[in-house]
Design a protein around this motif. Sequence first.
Motif, PDB file in Angstrom:
ATOM      1  N   GLU A 160       0.897  -1.200  -0.143  1.00 51.82           N
ATOM      2  CA  GLU A 160      -0.210   0.046  -0.142  1.00 51.82           C
ATOM      3  C   GLU A 160       0.781   1.175  -0.099  1.00 51.82           C
ATOM      4  O   GLU A 160       0.469   2.365  -0.908  1.00 51.82           O
ATOM      5  CB  GLU A 160      -0.897   0.110   1.130  1.00 51.82           C
ATOM      6  CG  GLU A 160      -2.148  -0.862   0.966  1.00 51.82           C
ATOM      7  CD  GLU A 160      -3.141  -0.983   2.130  1.00 51.82           C
ATOM      8  OE1 GLU A 160      -2.725  -0.485   3.278  1.00 51.82           O
ATOM      9  OE2 GLU A 160      -4.140  -1.597   2.031  1.00 51.82           O
ATOM     10  N   PRO A 161       1.732   1.364   0.778  1.00 48.85           N
ATOM     11  CA  PRO A 161       2.602   2.574   0.668  1.00 48.85           C
ATOM     12  C   PRO A 161       3.502   3.037  -0.540  1.00 48.85           C
ATOM     13  O   PRO A 161       3.339   4.235  -0.805  1.00 48.85           O
ATOM     14  CB  PRO A 161       3.812   2.453   1.987  1.00 48.85           C
ATOM     15  CG  PRO A 161       3.096   1.399   2.811  1.00 48.85           C
ATOM     16  CD  PRO A 161       2.132   0.656   1.726  1.00 48.85           C
ATOM     17  N   ALA A 162       3.918   1.916  -0.962  1.00 51.75           N
ATOM     18  CA  ALA A 162       4.400   2.358  -2.493  1.00 51.75           C
ATOM     19  C   ALA A 162       3.484   2.461  -3.272  1.00 51.75           C
ATOM     20  O   ALA A 162       3.515   3.364  -4.226  1.00 51.75           O
ATOM     21  CB  ALA A 162       5.011   0.838  -2.733  1.00 51.75           C
ATOM     22  N   VAL A 163       2.363   1.839  -3.334  1.00 44.97           N
ATOM     23  CA  VAL A 163       1.124   2.340  -4.403  1.00 44.97           C
ATOM     24  C   VAL A 163       0.563   3.677  -4.236  1.00 44.97           C
ATOM     25  O   VAL A 163       0.869   4.351  -5.326  1.00 44.97           O
ATOM     26  CB  VAL A 163       0.029   1.205  -4.437  1.00 44.97           C
ATOM     27  CG1 VAL A 163      -1.444   2.028  -5.108  1.00 44.97           C
ATOM     28  CG2 VAL A 163       0.499  -0.013  -4.712  1.00 44.97           C
ATOM     29  N   MET A 164       0.702   4.103  -3.022  1.00 46.13           N
ATOM     30  CA  MET A 164       0.146   5.515  -2.628  1.00 46.13           C
ATOM     31  C   MET A 164       1.179   6.595  -3.004  1.00 46.13           C
ATOM     32  O   MET A 164       0.893   7.798  -3.577  1.00 46.13           O
ATOM     33  CB  MET A 164      -0.123   5.591  -1.191  1.00 46.13           C
ATOM     34  CG  MET A 164      -1.456   4.667  -0.841  1.00 46.13           C
ATOM     35  SD  MET A 164      -2.842   4.726  -1.801  1.00 46.13           S
ATOM     36  CE  MET A 164      -3.453   6.381  -1.808  1.00 46.13           C
ATOM     37  N   ALA A 165       2.466   6.236  -2.683  1.00 47.74           N
ATOM     38  CA  ALA A 165       3.363   7.040  -3.344  1.00 47.74           C
ATOM     39  C   ALA A 165       3.696   7.478  -4.640  1.00 47.74           C
ATOM     40  O   ALA A 165       3.645   8.353  -5.241  1.00 47.74           O
ATOM     41  CB  ALA A 165       4.680   6.365  -2.739  1.00 47.74           C
ATOM     42  N   GLU A 166       3.402   5.989  -5.391  1.00 51.22           N
ATOM     43  CA  GLU A 166       3.481   6.322  -6.965  1.00 51.22           C
ATOM     44  C   GLU A 166       2.183   6.934  -7.511  1.00 51.22           C
ATOM     45  O   GLU A 166       2.402   7.783  -8.493  1.00 51.22           O
ATOM     46  CB  GLU A 166       3.452   4.879  -7.399  1.00 51.22           C
ATOM     47  CG  GLU A 166       3.349   4.742  -8.776  1.00 51.22           C
ATOM     48  CD  GLU A 166       3.592   3.193  -9.311  1.00 51.22           C
ATOM     49  OE1 GLU A 166       2.473   3.034 -10.280  1.00 51.22           O
ATOM     50  OE2 GLU A 166       4.280   2.467  -8.937  1.00 51.22           O
ATOM     51  N   LEU A 167       1.028   6.770  -6.775  1.00 46.72           N
ATOM     52  CA  LEU A 167      -0.112   7.504  -7.229  1.00 46.72           C
ATOM     53  C   LEU A 167      -0.054   8.873  -6.917  1.00 46.72           C
ATOM     54  O   LEU A 167      -0.297   9.894  -7.853  1.00 46.72           O
ATOM     55  CB  LEU A 167      -1.382   6.956  -6.582  1.00 46.72           C
ATOM     56  CG  LEU A 167      -1.735   5.471  -7.308  1.00 46.72           C
ATOM     57  CD1 LEU A 167      -3.017   4.880  -6.359  1.00 46.72           C
ATOM     58  CD2 LEU A 167      -2.216   5.686  -8.641  1.00 46.72           C
ATOM     59  N   ASP A 168       0.494   9.111  -5.679  1.00 42.23           N
ATOM     60  CA  ASP A 168       0.701  10.861  -5.321  1.00 42.23           C
ATOM     61  C   ASP A 168       1.704  11.392  -6.393  1.00 42.23           C
ATOM     62  O   ASP A 168       1.660  12.768  -6.929  1.00 42.23           O
ATOM     63  CB  ASP A 168       1.323  10.985  -3.959  1.00 42.23           C
ATOM     64  CG  ASP A 168       1.550  12.332  -3.376  1.00 42.23           C
ATOM     65  OD1 ASP A 168       0.566  12.985  -3.598  1.00 42.23           O
ATOM     66  OD2 ASP A 168       2.514  12.630  -3.129  1.00 42.23           O
ATOM     67  N   GLN A 169       2.788  10.827  -6.760  1.00 39.81           N
ATOM     68  CA  GLN A 169       3.939  11.406  -7.730  1.00 39.81           C
ATOM     69  C   GLN A 169       3.168  11.536  -9.111  1.00 39.81           C
ATOM     70  O   GLN A 169       3.521  12.610  -9.841  1.00 39.81           O
ATOM     71  CB  GLN A 169       4.956  10.224  -7.783  1.00 39.81           C
ATOM     72  CG  GLN A 169       6.112  10.797  -8.667  1.00 39.81           C
ATOM     73  CD  GLN A 169       7.311   9.803  -8.752  1.00 39.81           C
ATOM     74  OE1 GLN A 169       7.163   8.727  -8.280  1.00 39.81           O
ATOM     75  NE2 GLN A 169       8.405  10.338  -9.113  1.00 39.81           N
TER      76      GLN A 169
END
Length: 394
Positions: free
Chosen positions: A371-380
Amino acid sequence: MYGTHSKRDMEIEYQSQVPILRPSIHARRAKITVKFQDLYGFTVEGNVDDVNVLNEVREKVREQGKVWWSLEASKGANWYLQTHVSSTLKTSLKFSALVNAITLKKLIRKGIPPVLRPKVWFSLSGAAKKKSTAPDSYYEDLTKAVQDKVTPATKQIDHDLPRTFPGHPWLDTAEGHAALRRVLVAYSFRDSDVGYCQGLNYVAALLLLVMKTEEEAFWMIAVLLENVLVTDCYNKNLSGCHVEQRVFKDLLTKKCPRIAAHLEALEFDVSLVCTEWFLCLFAKSLPSETTLRVWDVLFNEGANLLFHVALAIFKMNEEELLTVHHVGDVIHIIQRCTHQLFDPDDLLTVAFDQIGFMTTTTISRQRKKQEPAVMAELDQRLRRLNSINASDEQ
């Protein structure tokens, strides 16, 4: 529709619902491609061998139906609802509920008879319980309240209606489009965080064919998105779907290491095939009768089943996949396999017997990890998009 059935009623119903396919003598001799309709009205293309497979499957459906009817006769019409083992039950009733639960799990993995599917799905999925918490006129009132409203979701729904199973004898008609639109628009207002996501149209369309009524299809969508599937799978940034894809990639490495290593060497992104699987729940990829066998288990055992099926598809093609050297060839092999999986048992046997057991705890841990990696990628991605839009406005 949901009453008890005599053996004679069952025999008549099954003869009408599960016909034997008989290709012409010319097609048999020439071994040419033939077209025919499956149980749910979809046109299927295949050779005579495929027809023979479908006939064998339909014979198994008939035999499985006899087992279900026999249990209804001995245990009662709604015996499968008596599977919850509560601490308040007497010991004898606990044992009976446990036996029913074990029997039911085995039966469902072998397939629910088409005529019983609406009743069993609606009960076991939790849709009936969810519906019971709302006013009786909830769906009717909701559809009337929103029928003339226009939103980005309704515009996308209108755009997707003619592209949803084109050529189907009912879905691709004015009546079918209207029914599908009412269900999708109603849910888009029930859950504004989801609104409408492409992929839901295929899920809702197949639910309409099975459940027979718009209202029951609507509640099945509600329980799917709100209880059965991972949270945020259909929200606006598809974060849940992105998490599922990352979890699947990890599971592929663990369960099918040779395939995973080969695909990584080819720089093949599994999302090229599995995004559609997770968003459409295989409705757009597998033959309808196979998809519904997958959904039989999904509504009883939960969303982890989707990983079993996705892994099984790769596992079934392992040897051929290891021989190819181009991304396009991988896609071709996977798509050819899914489109020709007319026997659900071929797929589900691999999914349950060769993939191995995966606990809910293990899958949940994998999701939290990703989840953290996905949310970081989507935020970027969002920041980049906003930056581009700001540049265009200047």
